[in-house]
Design a protein around this motif. Structure first.
Motif, PDB file in Angstrom:
ATOM      1  N   ARG A   1       1.008  -1.220   0.051  1.00 20.45           N
ATOM      2  CA  ARG A   1       0.087   0.000  -0.146  1.00 20.45           C
ATOM      3  C   ARG A   1       0.882   1.206   0.113  1.00 20.45           C
ATOM      4  O   ARG A   1       1.781   1.459   0.724  1.00 20.45           O
ATOM      5  CB  ARG A   1      -0.807  -0.126   1.096  1.00 20.45           C
ATOM      6  CG  ARG A   1      -1.920   1.171   1.222  1.00 20.45           C
ATOM      7  CD  ARG A   1      -2.701   0.969   2.639  1.00 20.45           C
ATOM      8  NE  ARG A   1      -3.235  -0.370   3.052  1.00 20.45           N
ATOM      9  CZ  ARG A   1      -4.602  -1.012   2.506  1.00 20.45           C
ATOM     10  NH1 ARG A   1      -5.196   0.030   1.860  1.00 20.45           N
ATOM     11  NH2 ARG A   1      -4.628  -1.993   2.869  1.00 20.45           N
ATOM     12  N   GLY A   2       0.692   2.290  -0.855  1.00 28.49           N
ATOM     13  CA  GLY A   2       1.297   3.442  -0.905  1.00 28.49           C
ATOM     14  C   GLY A   2       2.384   3.317  -1.860  1.00 28.49           C
ATOM     15  O   GLY A   2       3.028   4.402  -2.092  1.00 28.49           O
ATOM     16  N   LYS A   3       2.948   2.005  -2.448  1.00 27.79           N
ATOM     17  CA  LYS A   3       3.773   1.995  -3.484  1.00 27.79           C
ATOM     18  C   LYS A   3       3.458   2.045  -4.909  1.00 27.79           C
ATOM     19  O   LYS A   3       4.292   1.886  -5.690  1.00 27.79           O
ATOM     20  CB  LYS A   3       4.705   0.620  -3.246  1.00 27.79           C
ATOM     21  CG  LYS A   3       5.362   0.755  -1.690  1.00 27.79           C
ATOM     22  CD  LYS A   3       6.373   1.788  -1.490  1.00 27.79           C
ATOM     23  CE  LYS A   3       6.959   1.657  -0.151  1.00 27.79           C
ATOM     24  NZ  LYS A   3       8.044   2.964   0.142  1.00 27.79           N
ATOM     25  N   GLY A   4       2.309   2.000  -5.228  1.00 24.97           N
ATOM     26  CA  GLY A   4       1.537   2.057  -6.401  1.00 24.97           C
ATOM     27  C   GLY A   4       0.436   2.909  -6.333  1.00 24.97           C
ATOM     28  O   GLY A   4       0.094   3.823  -5.425  1.00 24.97           O
ATOM     29  N   ASP A   5      -0.401   3.006  -7.505  1.00 24.93           N
ATOM     30  CA  ASP A   5      -1.638   3.713  -7.541  1.00 24.93           C
ATOM     31  C   ASP A   5      -2.828   2.917  -8.200  1.00 24.93           C
ATOM     32  O   ASP A   5      -3.084   2.812  -9.143  1.00 24.93           O
ATOM     33  CB  ASP A   5      -1.591   4.943  -8.189  1.00 24.93           C
ATOM     34  CG  ASP A   5      -2.641   6.247  -8.047  1.00 24.93           C
ATOM     35  OD1 ASP A   5      -3.638   5.482  -7.247  1.00 24.93           O
ATOM     36  OD2 ASP A   5      -2.501   7.118  -8.551  1.00 24.93           O
ATOM     37  N   LYS A   6      -3.372   2.007  -7.236  1.00 21.35           N
ATOM     38  CA  LYS A   6      -4.368   0.926  -7.547  1.00 21.35           C
ATOM     39  C   LYS A   6      -4.013  -0.111  -8.547  1.00 21.35           C
ATOM     40  O   LYS A   6      -4.004  -1.426  -8.264  1.00 21.35           O
ATOM     41  CB  LYS A   6      -5.618   1.806  -8.040  1.00 21.35           C
ATOM     42  CG  LYS A   6      -6.192   2.724  -7.113  1.00 21.35           C
ATOM     43  CD  LYS A   6      -7.448   3.307  -7.913  1.00 21.35           C
ATOM     44  CE  LYS A   6      -8.075   4.306  -6.810  1.00 21.35           C
ATOM     45  NZ  LYS A   6      -7.388   5.469  -6.615  1.00 21.35           N
ATOM     46  N   ILE A   7      -3.866   0.244  -9.752  1.00 15.41           N
ATOM     47  CA  ILE A   7      -3.321  -0.659 -10.702  1.00 15.41           C
ATOM     48  C   ILE A   7      -2.534  -0.017 -11.902  1.00 15.41           C
ATOM     49  O   ILE A   7      -3.036   0.824 -12.505  1.00 15.41           O
ATOM     50  CB  ILE A   7      -4.664  -1.446 -11.394  1.00 15.41           C
ATOM     51  CG1 ILE A   7      -4.462  -2.522 -12.432  1.00 15.41           C
ATOM     52  CG2 ILE A   7      -5.864  -0.666 -11.658  1.00 15.41           C
ATOM     53  CD1 ILE A   7      -5.595  -3.329 -12.812  1.00 15.41           C
ATOM     54  N   PHE A   8      -1.524  -0.654 -12.241  1.00 13.91           N
ATOM     55  CA  PHE A   8      -0.910  -0.607 -13.470  1.00 13.91           C
ATOM     56  C   PHE A   8      -0.874  -1.901 -14.382  1.00 13.91           C
ATOM     57  O   PHE A   8      -1.081  -3.019 -13.962  1.00 13.91           O
ATOM     58  CB  PHE A   8       0.662  -0.389 -13.404  1.00 13.91           C
ATOM     59  CG  PHE A   8       0.823   1.047 -12.399  1.00 13.91           C
ATOM     60  CD1 PHE A   8       0.006   2.199 -12.372  1.00 13.91           C
ATOM     61  CD2 PHE A   8       1.905   1.186 -11.567  1.00 13.91           C
ATOM     62  CE1 PHE A   8       0.088   3.182 -11.635  1.00 13.91           C
ATOM     63  CE2 PHE A   8       2.066   2.254 -10.898  1.00 13.91           C
ATOM     64  CZ  PHE A   8       1.214   3.191 -10.810  1.00 13.91           C
ATOM     65  N   ILE A   9      -1.043  -1.590 -15.720  1.00 13.14           N
ATOM     66  CA  ILE A   9      -1.263  -2.623 -16.596  1.00 13.14           C
ATOM     67  C   ILE A   9      -0.204  -2.623 -17.715  1.00 13.14           C
ATOM     68  O   ILE A   9       0.169  -1.571 -18.304  1.00 13.14           O
ATOM     69  CB  ILE A   9      -2.614  -2.796 -17.247  1.00 13.14           C
ATOM     70  CG1 ILE A   9      -3.653  -2.922 -16.053  1.00 13.14           C
ATOM     71  CG2 ILE A   9      -2.623  -3.997 -18.411  1.00 13.14           C
ATOM     72  CD1 ILE A   9      -5.110  -2.805 -16.601  1.00 13.14           C
ATOM     73  N   ASN A  10       0.405  -3.660 -18.053  1.00 18.51           N
ATOM     74  CA  ASN A  10       1.372  -3.754 -19.413  1.00 18.51           C
ATOM     75  C   ASN A  10       0.771  -4.698 -20.139  1.00 18.51           C
ATOM     76  O   ASN A  10       0.294  -5.754 -19.853  1.00 18.51           O
ATOM     77  CB  ASN A  10       2.949  -4.393 -18.990  1.00 18.51           C
ATOM     78  CG  ASN A  10       3.553  -4.536 -20.458  1.00 18.51           C
ATOM     79  OD1 ASN A  10       3.683  -5.614 -20.669  1.00 18.51           O
ATOM     80  ND2 ASN A  10       4.180  -3.515 -20.656  1.00 18.51           N
TER      81      ASN A  10
END
Length: 348
Positions: A146-155
């Motif tokens: 938590r806090g190291k991303g922003d919900k979801i990233f997609i490649n």
């Protein structure tokens, strides 16, 4: 008898869902495999395997592309990050003239992400893939604290096949060629900006996100020698045209009055002092077509659902190599440089 799939019972993503154990298996089998659901993915191997003869029957060149998506917010009018991930990669293949076939999907999830939100995004990806006629055949999932991303990233990575005789390249532009776009520019950038709530505008702005491969194939039927083409995502139409001008060592002149821009997008640009030609698009391409075939190509585009508002917006000219010029409504000309910096961050 088909194998019974695991069920994900958690309401939010935890670090265990990326740890490689039972929780991760529940997530993969229920949310991803259960939604994408095709023979290649369902095998759950570490890679997808293809019959090369089936691909070779479509053409002699393999097109291969990859892109990552970090848009904020992840849901917006007309689409979400999943829709972008599929159509964006399909379009990167399409503008080479390729027929898109297979995609991979890499997910980076933030601890605490709501599973219901993830399910909505994955369903959007399946719907977009079905509409584009592609299969999501392999993937990967990681979870960050938590806090190291922003919900979801997609490649997403895509594979397609280019039919024989198609040689589209940014370096092919020649004086006399015409520049065509397939509709209103700047819709996606304006929609994302408005969705963030900073402008509090009482207008409906929707992303233009759509697959373009069928439109491109229709264009190639009447003009196989189409010279150059790209989708105008980050950096917009302006950046694409500057790339063409540099790669081909030519100049490009646009007619400002011919460029299709919605009034709502013009309004956003006027408020912020921005230019719609630099706004991101997720369903727009820029094509450079031999001048004597431009009207034929345009008519084909206008008859297609993805090109109903297509327009010839300029031409390739001699001199001023590497420059893009815009003829203004006042009769003068201005130089349109490539975008410097980030006009709108995290737009796709």
């Amino acid at each position: 008898m088909s194998k019974r799939r695991r069920i994900l019972k958690a309401s939010t993503i935890t670090m265990a869902h990326g740890a490689g154990g039972k929780a991760m298996r529940d997530l993969i089998e229920d949310v991803f495999v259960g939604t994408f659901d095709n023979e290649d993915l369902n095998k759950l191997e570490d890679q997808a395997r293809f019959d090369l003869s089936a691909l070779q029957a479509l053409g002699g060149q393999l097109a291969f592309t990859t892109d990552s998506y970090v848009v904020d917010p992840v849901e917006f009018p007309g689409g979400d990050i999943g829709t972008l991930a599929i159509n964006g990669t399909v379009n990167d293949l399409a503008v080479s003239g390729a027929i898109p076939k297979y995609l991979s999907c890499g997910m980076i999830l933030e601890e605490g992400l709501e599973v219901d939100l993830l399910r909505r995004i994955v369903r959007s990806m399946r719907k977009a893939a079905d509409e584009a006629g592609v299969l999501i055949v392999t993937g990967d999932t990681k979870v960050v604290p938590r806090g190291k991303g922003d919900k979801i990233f997609i490649n997403t990575t895509g594979i397609g096949v280019i039919p024989e005789g198609i040689k589209i390249s940014a370096a092919n532009c020649k004086p006399g060629d015409k520049i065509i776009v397939n509709g209103f520019v700047g819709d996606h950038g304006a929609a994302i900006l408005n969705a963030r709530g900073d402008l509090a505008l009482e207008v409906e702005l929707k992303t233009d996100c759509q697959p373009l491969h069928e439109l491109v194939q229709a264009m190639l039927v009447v003009c196989p020698e189409l010279h150059a083409m790209r989708d105008a995502s980050r950096g917009g139409v302006a950046t694409v045209l500057n790339e063409f001008a540099e790669a081909s060592e030519v100049a490009i002149r646009l007619e400002e009055a011919s460029i299709p821009v919605r009034n709502e997008v013009r309004g956003v640009c006027e408020i912020l002092g921005l230019d719609a030609l630099y706004f991101a698009n997720e369903g727009k391409l820029v094509a450079v077509v031999p001048g004597d075939q431009a009207e034929t190509v345009l008519q084909v585009m206008l008859s297609h659902p993805a090109g109903q508002h297509s327009a010839i917006i300029g031409e390739v000219i001699e001199g001023y190599a590497g420059r893009v010029l815009v003829k203004t409504g006042f009769g003068g000309e201005r130089i349109m440089d490539m975008l410097v910096g980030e006009q709108l961050p995290r737009i796709c």
